[in-house]
Design a protein around this motif. Structure first.
Motif, PDB file in Angstrom:
ATOM      1  N   GLN B   3      30.137 -28.632 -32.340  1.00  0.00           N
ATOM      2  CA  GLN B   3      29.111 -29.637 -32.080  1.00  0.00           C
ATOM      3  C   GLN B   3      28.921 -30.586 -33.263  1.00  0.00           C
ATOM      4  N   PHE B   4      29.126 -30.021 -34.476  1.00  0.00           N
ATOM      5  CA  PHE B   4      29.019 -30.890 -35.658  1.00  0.00           C
ATOM      6  C   PHE B   4      30.161 -31.879 -35.732  1.00  0.00           C
ATOM      7  N   ASN B   5      31.347 -31.394 -35.375  1.00  0.00           N
ATOM      8  CA  ASN B   5      32.493 -32.323 -35.333  1.00  0.00           C
ATOM      9  C   ASN B   5      32.206 -33.490 -34.415  1.00  0.00           C
ATOM     10  N   TYR B   6      31.694 -33.123 -33.294  1.00  0.00           N
ATOM     11  CA  TYR B   6      31.389 -34.150 -32.311  1.00  0.00           C
ATOM     12  C   TYR B   6      30.366 -35.126 -32.878  1.00  0.00           C
ATOM     13  N   LEU B   7      29.345 -34.558 -33.544  1.00  0.00           N
ATOM     14  CA  LEU B   7      28.297 -35.386 -34.139  1.00  0.00           C
ATOM     15  C   LEU B   7      28.878 -36.287 -35.231  1.00  0.00           C
ATOM     16  N   ASN B   8      29.744 -35.689 -36.032  1.00  0.00           N
ATOM     17  CA  ASN B   8      30.391 -36.462 -37.103  1.00  0.00           C
ATOM     18  C   ASN B   8      31.184 -37.626 -36.546  1.00  0.00           C
ATOM     19  N   SER B  12      30.607 -41.470 -37.315  1.00  0.00           N
ATOM     20  CA  SER B  12      31.633 -42.356 -37.892  1.00  0.00           C
ATOM     21  C   SER B  12      31.892 -43.547 -36.985  1.00  0.00           C
ATOM     22  N   LEU B  13      31.753 -43.345 -35.708  1.00  0.00           N
ATOM     23  CA  LEU B  13      31.909 -44.461 -34.792  1.00  0.00           C
ATOM     24  C   LEU B  13      30.750 -45.436 -34.909  1.00  0.00           C
ATOM     25  N   ALA B  14      29.551 -44.832 -35.103  1.00  0.00           N
ATOM     26  CA  ALA B  14      28.363 -45.678 -35.150  1.00  0.00           C
ATOM     27  C   ALA B  14      28.350 -46.564 -36.389  1.00  0.00           C
ATOM     28  N   THR B  21      35.482 -42.552 -43.951  1.00  0.00           N
ATOM     29  CA  THR B  21      35.658 -41.387 -44.823  1.00  0.00           C
ATOM     30  C   THR B  21      35.676 -40.094 -44.018  1.00  0.00           C
ATOM     31  N   ARG B  22      35.264 -40.151 -42.790  1.00  0.00           N
ATOM     32  CA  ARG B  22      35.168 -38.925 -42.007  1.00  0.00           C
ATOM     33  C   ARG B  22      36.412 -38.689 -41.171  1.00  0.00           C
ATOM     34  N   GLY B  23      36.449 -37.548 -40.566  1.00  0.00           N
ATOM     35  CA  GLY B  23      37.616 -37.211 -39.768  1.00  0.00           C
ATOM     36  C   GLY B  23      38.544 -36.302 -40.559  1.00  0.00           C
ATOM     37  N   PRO B  24      39.209 -35.405 -39.930  1.00  0.00           N
ATOM     38  CA  PRO B  24      39.989 -34.389 -40.640  1.00  0.00           C
ATOM     39  C   PRO B  24      41.144 -34.946 -41.442  1.00  0.00           C
TER      40      PRO B  24
END
Lengths: 207, 537
Positions: B3-8, B12-14, B21-24
């Motif tokens: 769920q945090f990944n999804y939130l992240n 990052s899209l927003a 900087t985000r994303g694996p």
């Protein structure tokens, strides 16, 4: 004017004389070009192949003669590093402009000096005069960028001497001057190959 | 964690404008970027270090910091996962590249490998770590020795500390009290006050007619233009005088001198007479009848050229370069009534007041003198009433106010640039206005309470001023060289200006408003009647 023993041979004394003659004309040029004194008090004279103006005011003449004869001695004895012509506002005593004449000492013609047992230079006098003329023309051209002196002005000359220099009669120590928000412009320099003279003008930058 | 990944991802899209900087995968990209960046940076520093032998200390600091960052990157390289280490180990032997090696890995090529398509892999062999390290450490060893620049700096500082500053105690005098730097003219010329007062009337800003005036003498001290009451314009061009009939447009040559000496001044007799006084370079004043084209008299009296003339009934006063004013009575055989030593230099202009009581003379000695004509003395008075010395340059512009008794306007030359209004009854300077340009001539309008002045550098314009406020009403530009002379047409509606650009321009600037026409005409009629009376006397 310079003491020439033979062709193309300038002694220390002669070099100092060339420098002081330059100073005389340069200081007078500045006084005239910057409009410090009424133009009718100046007289035109041919020097270095151009017409230069010399002040006819007896007090200014006296001041410069005394200053330059003393400076000549100092230059011969290598006691002076710099002469600064400062232009002051009479009313506020604020320094508006400063013309620095830096004196550097050079070796001259080493081979000829050994031969003569005296430091001499073999630089062509014509070449030196040509160099001085270039500086003079630059001084005349400075009015195009120097700010207008819109007040009663006076001038003074400060001598930056070496520490071992004696203070002669009628001379005193002075305080260093500084110009707020100064802008420096380096003009051309000339050399007798015994002395090198650099001329720098610094002025108060007004926005 | 899902769920945090999804939130992240959402976050990052927003944040569109923020750094990605985000994303694996970003961590790898960032790391490979860091690995690449630091070594190349330090390499460039090393190269510059190697090239410039004399460098200041700040550069050393830089190189030290670069070295540290290099170390950091090495550390971070150590921290990279085994894959990167393997890669590094692989590439270390390739340091001594053989020319025959065909596949030199470049960052681009590495990034193009299909399984790491989104990664940037630097070429370690190209960055010369060993050389970088050697250069950096070598500089560090050297840094203890003082460089040339620091030596020079310390020397300069030391000298100013040790030196003595001397001054000669007998000072040179300051500039004389009240002296004004004349360069002011050069520095402030272009600044023309922009306030042009709005007027209710229309003023055409371009000339109505332009006449050619070839060979006009560009001399500030001459007065070679005059317009008679009978509508004939006399103008001296070079060594000849021409008459231009403003009504018919006919041109006649009145006279032409032999030789190259120019005609210096022309002046019509008052009223509608056809007599013209002409001042010459030789110092004589000639009197011509322009109807018959005949010379009537030659009157001597000057030792230099006659640059200005003024009529007062039957007397013509002439001003010369020798500084003298001579009053010639044209009726008498012995014409020389009086000679006045008026100025120390050339007389620029002479004007009799409309009532004939005062003569104003402006000189190149910056003086403006007023000469009275006392009853009974009959021009023999040689003492001036006033000598105004406020102008700082030659006084060429001179004009008496046509409607107010004893009011005089005067204008100074290049170094002065002011128009001053005087009351000669009291000797007071009523007003002064800086025009920012040489004043070559002044005229009063007979219809409006206005003056017009002709100027030189920088705009060569004519300026209309409101009297007595001296507010700028209009600027008339068009001349490409200074406006030397001005004259008013007999009907008072037009001004003719003679410029050094060899043109005469006619400006209809004092045209009467049709609605108000009646009133001024009446006053004009009354005035001409007055003139008649004065002539009869």
């Amino acid at each position: 004017m310079s003491q020439q023993q033979t062709k193309n041979c300038i002694t220390l004394r002669g070099s100092a004389q060339i420098l002081c003659e330059y100073l005389k004309f340069a200081i007078n040029s500045v006084l005239f070009q910057r409009g410090l004194y009424p133009p009718e008090t100046f007289k035109a004279e041919q020097q270095y192949g151009i017409t230069l103006l010399l002040s006819e005011d007896p007090l200014i003449k006296d001041f410069l003669t005394n200053l330059l004869t003393q400076s000549e001695e100092w230059i011969v004895n290598k006691k002076v590093d710099k002469l600064s012509l400062i232009i002051l506002n009479v009313a506020t005593k604020e320094v508006l402009e400063c013309w620095d004449f830096n004196v550097q000492y050079e070796d001259g013609d080493v081979a000829l000096s050994k031969e003569k047992n005296e430091t001499v230079s073999s630089k062509d006098l014509k070449k030196i005069k040509q160099e001085i003329r270039d500086v003079m023309l630059q001084i005349a051209a400075t009015i195009s960028y120097l700010p207008f002196l819109d007040c009663r002005c006076s001038f003074d000359v400060l001598v930056h001497a070496r520490p071992d220099c004696d203070i002669p009669e009628k001379w005193a120590e002075a305080k260093p001057v500084e110009i707020t928000n100064a802008q420096n412009v380096q003009l051309k320099s000339f050399s007798t190959s015994l002395n090198k003279m650099e001329t720098v003008v610094s002025y108060k930058l007004t926005d | 964690m899902a769920q945090f990944n999804y939130l992240n991802e959402l976050n990052s899209l927003a944040t569109i404008d923020g750094p990605i900087t985000r994303g694996p995968l970003q961590r790898w990209v960032k790391k490979s970027g860091a690995e690449n960046m630091n070594p190349t940076l330090s390499t460039s520093k090393n190269i510059s270090n190697a090239n410039l032998s004399g460098i200041n200390q700040s550069m050393h600091k830089l190189s030290v910091s670069a070295n540290q960052s290099c170390n950091n990157s090495v550390l971070s390289a150590n921290k990279t996962p085994t894959r990167a280490d393997i890669r590094k180990n692989k590439k270390t032997p390739s340091k001594n590249k053989s020319p025959g090696r065909s596949t030199t890995p470049t960052p681009n090529k590495a990034s193009k490998t299909p399984n790491k398509a989104d990664r940037f892999i630097p070429s370690r062999s190209n960055t010369n770590y060993d050389l970088c390290h050697y250069m950096l450490t070598r500089e560090e060893e050297k840094s203890d020795e003082p460089t040339l620049a620091t030596e020079a700096l310390s020397k300069a500082l030391g000298e100013t500390d040790q030196g003595r500053l001397l001054q000669y105690t007998c000072k040179a005098p300051a500039a004389p009290e009240g002296y004004q730097n004349r360069l002011r003219v050069v520095y402030s010329q272009a600044k023309v006050p922009s306030t042009v007062k709005n007027t209710s009337r229309y003023i055409p800003h371009s000339p109505d007619r332009i006449l050619d005036a070839p060979d006009i003498v560009d001399d500030f001290y001459l007065n070679i233009l005059d317009w008679s009451a009978s509508n004939i314009l006399a103008v001296a061009l070079g060594n000849a005088v021409y008459l231009w009939n403003a009504g018919t447009g006919q041109i006649e040559e009145l006279m032409c001198l032999e030789g190259n000496d120019p005609v210096c001044s022309v002046q019509w007799v008052q009223g509608s007479g056809s007599h013209l006084a002409v001042g010459l370079s030789s110092g004589v004043v000639e009197l011509w009848d322009c109807e018959k084209i005949k010379r009537l008299r030659v009157m001597d009296g000057h030792s230099a050229r006659v640059g200005s003339l003024a009529w007062n009934l039957y007397v013509v006063s002439s001003g010369s370069r020798d500084g003298n004013i001579v009053h010639h009575d044209v009726r008498q055989r012995d014409h020389n009534v009086a000679t006045i030593n008026a100025h120390t230099q050339e007389i620029c202009n002479l004007k009799w007041s409309p009532d004939g009581k005062y003569l104003a003379s402006g000189g190149n000695d910056n003086e403006l003198n007023i000469w009275p004509l006392a009853q009974g003395h009959h021009y023999t008075q040689t003492q001036y009433l006033y000598s105004f010395r406020s102008h700082l340059a030659a006084v060429k512009g001179l004009a008496w106010c046509p409607w107010s008794n004893g009011i005089l306007a005067s204008g100074g030359g290049t170094a002065d640039r002011t128009i001053r209004i005087w009351n000669v009854n009291t000797g007071a300077n009523l007003s002064t206005v800086d025009t920012k340009s040489q004043v070559c001539s002044i005229l009063w309008s007979s219809h409006y309470k206005e003056l017009i002045s002709g100027h030189g550098y920088a705009n060569n314009q004519l300026v209309i001023w409101k009297y007595p406020s001296m507010a700028r009403v209009a600027d008339l530009t068009g001349h490409v060289a200074r406006v030397l002379h001005l004259c008013l047409s007999p009907d008072g509606t037009s001004v003719l200006s003679a410029g050094a650009d060899e043109t005469l321009r006619l400006w209809k600037v004092f045209m009467l408003d049709p609605a108000k026409k009646k009133d001024p005409v009446d006053t004009k009629a009354a005035k001409s009647l007055l003139n008649m009376n004065s002539l009869i006397r």
